[in-house]
Design an enzyme around this catalytic site. Structure first.
Site, short mmCIF file in Angstrom:
data_model
loop_
_atom_site.label_atom_id
_atom_site.label_comp_id
_atom_site.label_asym_id
_atom_site.label_seq_id
_atom_site.Cartn_x
_atom_site.Cartn_y
_atom_site.Cartn_z
N GLY A 62 0.84 -1.19 0.00
CA GLY A 62 0.00 0.00 0.00
C GLY A 62 0.87 1.24 0.00
O GLY A 62 2.03 1.19 0.45
N GLN A 93 3.24 9.97 0.92
CA GLN A 93 4.52 9.24 0.99
C GLN A 93 5.41 9.53 -0.22
O GLN A 93 6.60 9.24 -0.17
CB GLN A 93 4.27 7.73 1.09
CG GLN A 93 3.63 7.33 2.41
CD GLN A 93 3.48 5.82 2.49
OE1 GLN A 93 2.50 5.27 2.03
NE2 GLN A 93 4.47 5.16 3.05
N CYS A 131 6.04 0.06 7.21
CA CYS A 131 5.67 1.21 6.40
C CYS A 131 6.87 1.56 5.54
O CYS A 131 7.99 1.61 6.04
CB CYS A 131 5.29 2.37 7.30
SG CYS A 131 4.86 3.87 6.41
N LEU A 132 6.62 1.82 4.27
CA LEU A 132 7.72 2.18 3.36
C LEU A 132 8.39 3.49 3.79
O LEU A 132 9.52 3.75 3.42
CB LEU A 132 7.21 2.28 1.92
CG LEU A 132 6.72 0.96 1.31
CD1 LEU A 132 6.15 1.20 -0.08
CD2 LEU A 132 7.83 -0.07 1.25
N HIS A 156 -4.20 1.68 7.70
CA HIS A 156 -2.85 2.24 7.69
C HIS A 156 -2.74 3.38 6.67
O HIS A 156 -2.24 4.46 6.98
CB HIS A 156 -1.87 1.10 7.36
CG HIS A 156 -0.43 1.52 7.27
ND1 HIS A 156 0.52 1.08 8.15
CD2 HIS A 156 0.21 2.34 6.39
CE1 HIS A 156 1.70 1.62 7.82
NE2 HIS A 156 1.53 2.38 6.75
N GLU A 157 -3.26 3.12 5.45
CA GLU A 157 -3.11 4.12 4.39
C GLU A 157 -4.00 5.34 4.63
O GLU A 157 -3.58 6.47 4.37
CB GLU A 157 -3.42 3.51 3.02
CG GLU A 157 -2.52 2.34 2.62
CD GLU A 157 -1.03 2.59 2.77
OE1 GLU A 157 -0.58 3.75 2.70
OE2 GLU A 157 -0.30 1.61 2.99
N HIS A 177 -2.39 7.80 6.89
CA HIS A 177 -1.39 8.66 6.24
C HIS A 177 -2.02 9.96 5.75
O HIS A 177 -1.38 11.00 5.75
CB HIS A 177 -0.78 7.94 5.03
CG HIS A 177 0.41 7.08 5.34
ND1 HIS A 177 1.58 7.56 5.86
CD2 HIS A 177 0.61 5.75 5.18
CE1 HIS A 177 2.45 6.57 6.01
NE2 HIS A 177 1.88 5.44 5.60
ZN ZN Z 1 2.75 3.63 5.64
#
Ligand code: ZN
Length: 160
Positions: free
Chosen positions: A46, A51, A89-90, A131-132, A135
């Site tokens: 995701g 991000q 998380c990236l 999670h997304e 953000h």
């Molecule tokens: Zn993330």
């Protein structure tokens, strides 16, 4: 398509609230394509627009259930149950932590053609949606971690 630079924790942009998307434009379509490419390149499941440094309410998800989800202006309508497990998380490279999330999520969003739809997800998809969407309000999972953030040996698996 192009791979975009992923912003990492400490970058102020990740703490900001994103703006609603009012209309689809070629530029936004390009952004969505780039988000998928960037996510796959980083072995993520995701990715949210902030991000990659864009403060728009856009999320892409692919939890390998055969579907690519694009969620524009997502609103979580309903949640139930709970699941506790490791999350990554990236934007927090090399780390993982235990987070409790709902096990079921119902979300309303717009697709790439700005048509509204409702998506229901359980387990990993439910976790990814939560999670997304967080953000988009400038929240990172690290705020929710139970215990300590841990180092991951096997970077790049199941990161969001
Ligand atoms: Zn993330």
């Amino acid at each position: 398509m192009a791979i975009r630079q992923i912003r990492v924790i400490g970058d102020e942009i990740l703490t900001k609230k994103c703006k609603e998307v009012k209309e689809m434009t070629p530029r936004t379509r390009q952004l969505i394509d780039d988000m998928f490419e960037t996510m796959y390149e980083a072995n993520g499941v995701g990715l949210a627009a902030p991000q990659v440094g864009i403060l728009k309410r856009i999320v892409v998800i692919d939890v390998e259930d055969g579907n690519q989800y694009v969620l524009i202006n997502p609103e979580i309508l309903e949640t139930s149950g709970s699941q506790t497990g490791h999350e990554g998380c990236l934007s927090v490279p090399g780390k993982t932590g235990v987070v409790t999330r709902p096990n079921y999520v119902k979300v309303q969003a717009f697709d790439q053609d700005m048509k509204p739809f409702v998506l229901e997800g359980t387990e990993l998809l439910a976790r990814a949606i939560c999670h997304e969407c967080a953000h988009l309000d400038g929240q990172l999972y690290v705020e929710l971690v139970e215990g300590e953030l841990e180092d991951v040996e096997d970077m790049g698996e199941d990161e969001e």
